[in-house]
Design an enzyme around this catalytic site. Structure first.
Site, PDB file in Angstrom:
ATOM      1  N   GLU A 168      -6.785  -7.606  -0.934  1.00 44.73           N
ATOM      2  CA  GLU A 168      -7.339  -7.553   0.416  1.00 44.73           C
ATOM      3  C   GLU A 168      -8.802  -7.135   0.388  1.00 44.73           C
ATOM      4  OE1 GLU A 168      -5.291  -5.155   3.285  1.00 44.73           O
ATOM      5  OE2 GLU A 168      -3.295  -5.719   2.564  1.00 44.73           O
ATOM      6  N   GLU A 203       0.819  -1.216   0.000  1.00 45.90           N
ATOM      7  CA  GLU A 203       0.000   0.000   0.000  1.00 45.90           C
ATOM      8  C   GLU A 203       0.858   1.275   0.000  1.00 45.90           C
ATOM      9  OE1 GLU A 203      -4.138  -1.485   2.131  1.00 45.90           O
ATOM     10  OE2 GLU A 203      -2.667  -0.413   3.340  1.00 45.90           O
TER      11      GLU A 203
END
Length: 668
Positions: free
Chosen positions: A305, A149
């Protein structure tokens, strides 16, 4: 290079290193029962793997990979570089970031590395290479996951020096830079590269969202995105030197503002992303973000995710209702995902994510609602096998999404603080979503000719070449929809002179004299030529016709009776210009004209509130039928007598879809 997975990856983030080894065997037993076939590991293990500058410890990771390989898992192997070890901060403080306010950070949290720190780059590249050298030949390593991320920014002296080099490469001369940033304003002319300071709270930043010189701040956004992308490429190349075949990715975050994902996607083998809608996020927004992630490369993507049930970091972390996780997973697949992965597989015992949902909850048992739902989905995905891997989503409508416009529009000082880029894009996307009309989210350099209609709301920044590209598209028969705050500035946020919408003026057949801003409590009204009236808000362009015809006029304020929505013929095509923010029913009325003229068809001809999407591969069409409305709905006639390949039930006239029910139909 591996192009496709051999099966739908079903698993997620797994951190056995956080648990005693007697837990590992129980994990594997439960994962097997749930149909889990993949694990993302080593995401935050840098401190464990490298306890000091010249010491590496791989014994535990060896055991984890050996265990997962023995179980025939697909391993998504992360490089661990998303959070730095404490010893690095202690010995090399320059690796830490400096924030917008000018505070130099210490060891802690994540995203904590200055992307322009040579020390960080050296250690991160070395670690990625060592991991690839050790594990790259393992056939169970299906995908490399670089960092985690990527996000945030750094405003340190390292970055300031690197920014000057980046600017010198872009502008070549001080004269060009001064002109681009309009530094004559406020007497800010600079005469040497080392006089340039980065735009934070200590210089040109009014606050984090506002700036005195948008051209400078937009360039810093570009620079920051490039800097982090260079970090990704560095690790990718280190892996490639030992493993030339395995897919390499990093997990993106949908409409995340700071990074130009279209530019990033060019450097990624496959796009992956983390989907975390809030309890009140419209399903159309969830779908739009999936379509954006698919659109980055025009290819299927990985869902890296999602939560099995609830988040921990949002203001209100509601549980997913029974069936919601399954329905959300199939919506993700319907819009292009070839994997369904969770954060996390076992719920952590401490720290800030201990209340984030997991396949295995703190109770440590399979006797939970969440585990039963995950097991059901696991059985269905196993039965699907590889049938959907690589399947296409085909669309006749393209919606333009551009990070330069995202940054520039939201740096603009005026006319209305409530003007937000993603919200404006979503207003248009919602219409197509509700009509089950497939959409591609496309970049500024896309091939527009592939689409019957191109939607370009708030195309505020028209960069070099865009005017000609749009004119060629429409001249050759394309349908373009644009509107207020379009054609205003160039790539440096300097206004295109000669009247709004600048380079689009001839194309749209209008001239915008002024732009009125309406506060939250204010509104105007539109009246279409058939007498239909609707409310409009936010902004009102005061439009003069220059060849276009008016489709709707304002009814109040001093510009009553002037055009609000226009249509212009240009070559063999048509341009629609929406000069205000109409309420949904009015925008729908305009877009209905667009799809009729463009002859755009929905996935099925019947009207339904079910979401229906289609992916195709090898001459087969897979129809995803999903109820995300909260109400029980009837099956469309088209699917009567068809088999739901998820349940093996035949769909009949008595078939109803309760909230979160899903069916999947395959047709030749």
């Amino acid at each position: 290079m591996k192009k496709n997975f051999k099966r739908i990856l079903y698993g997620g983030d797994y951190n056995p290193n956080q648990w005693p080894k007697e837990i590992w065997d129980e994990d594997i037993r439960l994962f097997r029962k749930a149909g889990i076939n993949s694990a993302t590991i080593n995401v935050f293990s840098w401190a464990k793997i490298q306890p000091s500058e010249n010491e590496y410890y791989f014994d535990e990771l060896d055991e984890i990979i050996e265990m997962l390989s023995r179980e025939n898992y697909d391993i998504v192997l992360a490089t661990s570089t998303g959070a730095l070890p404490a010893w690095m901060f202690k010995k090399y403080p320059e690796v830490a970031r400096t924030d917008f306010e000018g505070h130099h950070h210490k060891f802690g949290q994540r995203h904590n590395a200055c992307p322009n720190s040579l020390v960080y780059q050296k250690f991160a590249g070395r670690l990625a290479g060592k991991l690839a050298e050790r594990y790259g030949s393992n056939e169970h390593v299906t995908c490399w996951h670089v960092n985690n991320e990527y996000g945030g920014e750094c405003f340190c002296e390292n970055c300031e020096r690197a920014f000057r080099v980046w600017l010198k490469d872009k502008y070549k001369t001080m004269e060009a830079l001064n002109k681009a940033w309009n530094l004559e304003f406020w007497g800010h002319t600079v005469y040497d590269w080392d006089e340039i300071v980065l735009p934070n709270a200590l210089s040109e930043g009014i606050d984090y969202e506002r700036t005195a010189f948008a051209g400078m701040s937009i360039d810093y956004r570009r620079f920051n995105s490039d800097s982090m992308l260079n970090n990704y490429k560095m690790e990718r190349d280190a892996i490639r030197s030992f493993d030339p075949h395995t897919l390499i990715t990093t997990n993106l975050m949908g409409t995340y503002k700071n990074l130009d994902y279209f530019k990033w996607a060019k450097e990624m083998d496959i796009v992956s992303w983390d989907s975390y809608p809030a309890y009140d996020t419209p399903w159309s927004m969830v779908a739009m973000r999936h379509d954006l992630m698919r659109g980055l490369k025009g290819q299927p993507f990985m869902l890296m995710e999602q939560t099995p049930s609830q988040q921990n970091w949002q203001p209100y972390n509601s549980l997913k209702k029974p069936g919601q996780m399954r329905a959300q997973s199939y919506q993700t697949m319907a819009h292009g995902a070839d994997t369904i992965q969770f954060f996390q597989l076992r719920r952590s015992v401490g720290a800030c994510e201990k209340f984030h949902g997991a396949v295995i909850e703190h109770a440590g048992t399979e006797n939970t609602r969440v585990f039963r739902e995950i097991s059901r989905l696991g059985e269905e995905l196993k039965a699907l096998g590889d049938r959907l891997i690589g399947a296409e989503n085909i669309a006749q409508v393209g919606i333009l999404f551009d990070w330069d416009n995202y940054w520039a529009l939201e740096y603009t000082s005026g006319p209305n603080k409530d003007l937000k880029y993603v919200d404006q894009i979503h207003q248009y996307y919602r219409y197509f979503y509700e009509k089950n009309i497939p959409v591609d989210m496309i970049p500024a350099d896309a091939d527009f000719s592939k689409y019957k209609a191109v939607i370009a709301p708030v195309l505020y920044m028209v960069k070099d070449g865009m005017k000609q590209k749009l004119e060629d598209y429409v001249k050759n028969g394309g349908i373009l929809v644009t509107g207020f705050m379009s054609g205003i500035v160039d790539q440096s946020d300097n206004v295109h002179l000669g009247g709004y919408p600048g380079p689009l003026r001839k194309l749209a057949g209008i001239w915008v004299e002024e732009i009125d801003a309406l506060a939250v409590e204010q509104s105007n009204t539109l009246r279409f030529k058939d007498g239909t009236e609707a409310e409009c808000q936010l902004l009102c362009d005061i439009i003069h016709l220059e060849g276009a015809v008016s489709l709707a006029d304002y009814t109040s304020n001093f510009y009553a009776a002037s055009p609000a929505v226009t249509k212009n013929s240009f070559g063999r095509g048509t341009v629609y210009y929406v000069g205000t923010q109409p309420e949904p029913k009015a925008l729908d009325k305009v877009l209905e004209q667009v799809i009729t003229l463009a002859e755009v068809k929905p996935v099925i001809d019947e009207e339904t509130r079910l979401e229906i999407a289609c992916r195709s591969i090898a001459g087969k069409y897979y129809y995803f039928i999903m109820n995300l409305t909260g109400e029980t709905l009837m099956l469309p006639q088209l699917f009567l007598g068809k088999e739901d390949i998820l349940t093996r039930n035949v769909l009949t006239s008595q078939t109803t879809f309760a909230p979160y029910d899903v069916a999947l139909v395959c047709e030749e």
